[in-house]
Design a protein around this motif. Structure first.
Motif, PDB file in Angstrom:
ATOM      1  N   GLY A   1      -5.525   9.331  -3.293  1.00 32.89           N
ATOM      2  CA  GLY A   1      -5.616   8.155  -4.260  1.00 32.89           C
ATOM      3  C   GLY A   1      -4.337   7.346  -4.266  1.00 32.89           C
ATOM      4  O   GLY A   1      -4.038   6.550  -4.939  1.00 32.89           O
ATOM      5  N   ARG A   2      -3.528   7.576  -3.263  1.00 32.41           N
ATOM      6  CA  ARG A   2      -2.063   6.919  -3.210  1.00 32.41           C
ATOM      7  C   ARG A   2      -1.960   6.172  -2.075  1.00 32.41           C
ATOM      8  O   ARG A   2      -2.745   5.853  -1.196  1.00 32.41           O
ATOM      9  CB  ARG A   2      -1.097   8.098  -3.187  1.00 32.41           C
ATOM     10  CG  ARG A   2      -0.890   9.176  -4.120  1.00 32.41           C
ATOM     11  CD  ARG A   2      -0.749   8.521  -5.388  1.00 32.41           C
ATOM     12  NE  ARG A   2      -0.455   9.499  -6.658  1.00 32.41           N
ATOM     13  CZ  ARG A   2       0.168   9.579  -7.464  1.00 32.41           C
ATOM     14  NH1 ARG A   2       1.068   8.399  -7.597  1.00 32.41           N
ATOM     15  NH2 ARG A   2       0.364  10.430  -8.389  1.00 32.41           N
ATOM     16  N   THR A   3      -0.825   5.380  -2.187  1.00 29.59           N
ATOM     17  CA  THR A   3      -0.476   4.380  -0.854  1.00 29.59           C
ATOM     18  C   THR A   3       0.819   4.813  -0.294  1.00 29.59           C
ATOM     19  O   THR A   3       1.843   5.159  -1.023  1.00 29.59           O
ATOM     20  CB  THR A   3      -0.236   2.958  -1.391  1.00 29.59           C
ATOM     21  OG1 THR A   3      -1.495   2.490  -2.065  1.00 29.59           O
ATOM     22  CG2 THR A   3       0.107   1.857  -0.444  1.00 29.59           C
ATOM     23  N   LEU A   4       0.745   5.024   1.092  1.00 23.99           N
ATOM     24  CA  LEU A   4       1.889   5.343   1.984  1.00 23.99           C
ATOM     25  C   LEU A   4       2.798   4.375   2.145  1.00 23.99           C
ATOM     26  O   LEU A   4       2.514   3.182   2.044  1.00 23.99           O
ATOM     27  CB  LEU A   4       1.430   5.742   3.277  1.00 23.99           C
ATOM     28  CG  LEU A   4       2.435   6.324   4.069  1.00 23.99           C
ATOM     29  CD1 LEU A   4       3.108   7.641   3.721  1.00 23.99           C
ATOM     30  CD2 LEU A   4       1.887   6.557   5.431  1.00 23.99           C
ATOM     31  N   ARG A   5       4.046   4.522   1.800  1.00 22.74           N
ATOM     32  CA  ARG A   5       5.035   3.667   1.771  1.00 22.74           C
ATOM     33  C   ARG A   5       6.198   4.119   2.757  1.00 22.74           C
ATOM     34  O   ARG A   5       6.562   5.185   2.667  1.00 22.74           O
ATOM     35  CB  ARG A   5       5.883   3.139   0.659  1.00 22.74           C
ATOM     36  CG  ARG A   5       4.969   2.867  -0.610  1.00 22.74           C
ATOM     37  CD  ARG A   5       5.800   2.561  -2.052  1.00 22.74           C
ATOM     38  NE  ARG A   5       5.468   1.775  -2.941  1.00 22.74           N
ATOM     39  CZ  ARG A   5       4.897   0.709  -2.936  1.00 22.74           C
ATOM     40  NH1 ARG A   5       4.566   0.098  -1.822  1.00 22.74           N
ATOM     41  NH2 ARG A   5       4.768  -0.078  -4.259  1.00 22.74           N
ATOM     42  N   ILE A   6       6.363   3.325   3.801  1.00 20.28           N
ATOM     43  CA  ILE A   6       7.585   3.611   4.747  1.00 20.28           C
ATOM     44  C   ILE A   6       8.558   2.441   4.645  1.00 20.28           C
ATOM     45  O   ILE A   6       8.488   1.543   3.962  1.00 20.28           O
ATOM     46  CB  ILE A   6       6.727   3.787   6.366  1.00 20.28           C
ATOM     47  CG1 ILE A   6       6.526   2.702   6.592  1.00 20.28           C
ATOM     48  CG2 ILE A   6       5.931   4.931   6.172  1.00 20.28           C
ATOM     49  CD1 ILE A   6       6.055   2.444   8.012  1.00 20.28           C
ATOM     50  N   TRP A   7       9.815   2.810   5.194  1.00 18.21           N
ATOM     51  CA  TRP A   7      11.124   1.973   5.165  1.00 18.21           C
ATOM     52  C   TRP A   7      10.768   1.092   6.826  1.00 18.21           C
ATOM     53  O   TRP A   7      10.550   1.801   7.480  1.00 18.21           O
ATOM     54  CB  TRP A   7      12.412   2.726   5.180  1.00 18.21           C
ATOM     55  CG  TRP A   7      12.399   3.184   3.701  1.00 18.21           C
ATOM     56  CD1 TRP A   7      12.276   4.684   3.308  1.00 18.21           C
ATOM     57  CD2 TRP A   7      12.939   2.553   2.697  1.00 18.21           C
ATOM     58  NE1 TRP A   7      12.623   4.804   2.035  1.00 18.21           N
ATOM     59  CE2 TRP A   7      12.985   3.317   1.688  1.00 18.21           C
ATOM     60  CE3 TRP A   7      12.922   1.122   2.358  1.00 18.21           C
ATOM     61  CZ2 TRP A   7      13.339   2.863   0.275  1.00 18.21           C
ATOM     62  CZ3 TRP A   7      13.163   0.763   0.837  1.00 18.21           C
ATOM     63  CH2 TRP A   7      13.508   1.653   0.127  1.00 18.21           C
ATOM     64  N   ASN A   8      11.304  -0.113   6.719  1.00 20.70           N
ATOM     65  CA  ASN A   8      11.336  -0.821   7.934  1.00 20.70           C
ATOM     66  C   ASN A   8      12.347  -0.240   8.906  1.00 20.70           C
ATOM     67  O   ASN A   8      12.453  -0.697  10.077  1.00 20.70           O
ATOM     68  CB  ASN A   8      11.667  -2.349   7.625  1.00 20.70           C
ATOM     69  CG  ASN A   8      12.906  -2.808   7.316  1.00 20.70           C
ATOM     70  OD1 ASN A   8      13.622  -1.800   6.347  1.00 20.70           O
ATOM     71  ND2 ASN A   8      13.761  -3.555   7.681  1.00 20.70           N
ATOM     72  N   ASP A   9      13.446   0.534   8.603  1.00 21.87           N
ATOM     73  CA  ASP A   9      14.597   0.661   9.580  1.00 21.87           C
ATOM     74  C   ASP A   9      13.923   1.408  10.765  1.00 21.87           C
ATOM     75  O   ASP A   9      14.837   1.550  11.761  1.00 21.87           O
ATOM     76  CB  ASP A   9      15.765   1.611   8.806  1.00 21.87           C
ATOM     77  CG  ASP A   9      15.144   2.911   8.233  1.00 21.87           C
ATOM     78  OD1 ASP A   9      13.838   3.066   8.102  1.00 21.87           O
ATOM     79  OD2 ASP A   9      15.953   3.699   8.038  1.00 21.87           O
ATOM     80  N   GLY A  10      12.865   2.152  10.945  1.00 15.20           N
ATOM     81  CA  GLY A  10      12.444   2.824  12.134  1.00 15.20           C
ATOM     82  C   GLY A  10      11.333   2.006  12.846  1.00 15.20           C
ATOM     83  O   GLY A  10      10.706   2.326  13.949  1.00 15.20           O
ATOM     84  N   LEU A  11      11.310   0.689  12.303  1.00 15.52           N
ATOM     85  CA  LEU A  11      10.257  -0.096  13.013  1.00 15.52           C
ATOM     86  C   LEU A  11      10.784  -1.312  13.938  1.00 15.52           C
ATOM     87  O   LEU A  11      10.551  -2.600  13.843  1.00 15.52           O
ATOM     88  CB  LEU A  11       9.281  -0.764  11.930  1.00 15.52           C
ATOM     89  CG  LEU A  11       8.473   0.137  11.041  1.00 15.52           C
ATOM     90  CD1 LEU A  11       7.582  -0.664   9.956  1.00 15.52           C
ATOM     91  CD2 LEU A  11       7.579   0.983  12.060  1.00 15.52           C
ATOM     92  N   THR A  12      11.844  -0.855  14.825  1.00 16.96           N
ATOM     93  CA  THR A  12      12.526  -1.888  15.457  1.00 16.96           C
ATOM     94  C   THR A  12      12.487  -1.513  16.911  1.00 16.96           C
ATOM     95  O   THR A  12      12.589  -0.294  17.080  1.00 16.96           O
ATOM     96  CB  THR A  12      13.990  -2.057  15.150  1.00 16.96           C
ATOM     97  OG1 THR A  12      14.525  -0.935  15.143  1.00 16.96           O
ATOM     98  CG2 THR A  12      14.045  -2.500  13.866  1.00 16.96           C
ATOM     99  N   GLY A  13      12.380  -2.321  17.796  1.00 24.48           N
ATOM    100  CA  GLY A  13      12.567  -2.288  19.389  1.00 24.48           C
ATOM    101  C   GLY A  13      11.515  -1.262  19.868  1.00 24.48           C
ATOM    102  O   GLY A  13      10.359  -1.610  19.590  1.00 24.48           O
ATOM    103  N   ALA A  14      11.989  -0.242  20.484  1.00 29.77           N
ATOM    104  CA  ALA A  14      10.659   0.639  20.973  1.00 29.77           C
ATOM    105  C   ALA A  14       9.989   1.592  19.985  1.00 29.77           C
ATOM    106  O   ALA A  14       9.026   1.926  20.178  1.00 29.77           O
ATOM    107  CB  ALA A  14      11.345   1.654  21.868  1.00 29.77           C
ATOM    108  N   ASN A  15      10.439   1.587  18.564  1.00 30.46           N
ATOM    109  CA  ASN A  15       9.796   2.133  17.473  1.00 30.46           C
ATOM    110  C   ASN A  15       8.659   1.070  16.935  1.00 30.46           C
ATOM    111  O   ASN A  15       8.232   1.353  15.914  1.00 30.46           O
ATOM    112  CB  ASN A  15      10.833   2.655  16.665  1.00 30.46           C
ATOM    113  CG  ASN A  15      11.536   3.787  17.317  1.00 30.46           C
ATOM    114  OD1 ASN A  15      11.124   4.686  17.850  1.00 30.46           O
ATOM    115  ND2 ASN A  15      12.887   3.829  16.702  1.00 30.46           N
ATOM    116  N   ASN A  16       8.501  -0.001  17.502  1.00 33.97           N
ATOM    117  CA  ASN A  16       7.642  -0.965  16.833  1.00 33.97           C
ATOM    118  C   ASN A  16       6.161  -0.719  17.239  1.00 33.97           C
ATOM    119  O   ASN A  16       5.603  -0.813  18.339  1.00 33.97           O
ATOM    120  CB  ASN A  16       8.021  -2.367  17.407  1.00 33.97           C
ATOM    121  CG  ASN A  16       7.282  -3.464  16.446  1.00 33.97           C
ATOM    122  OD1 ASN A  16       6.504  -3.198  15.643  1.00 33.97           O
ATOM    123  ND2 ASN A  16       7.370  -4.598  16.905  1.00 33.97           N
TER     124      ASN A  16
END
Length: 53
Positions: A18-33
């Motif tokens: 019943g929760r929402t997953l939250r992640i940080w944007n710092d891992g969503l750049t370049g090849a990690n997109n």
């Protein structure tokens, strides 16, 4: 293949609780997109001001 919150089952586990997953944007750049489930919330770090010299 990158392991993502969706591919590891983490998102499904969090949603089942019943929760929402939250992640940080710092891992969503370049090849990690990579695609994320639409229910995952991405938190963005503010950019630090450039150091004055």
């Amino acid at each position: 293949m990158h392991q993502t919150p969706s591919s590891t089952g983490l998102d499904g586990y969090v949603r089942a609780k019943g929760r929402t997953l939250r992640i940080w944007n710092d891992g969503l750049t370049g090849a990690n997109n990579f695609p994320l489930n639409k229910d995952i919330v991405v938190e963005y770090f503010p950019r630090a001001p450039a150091a004055s010299q």
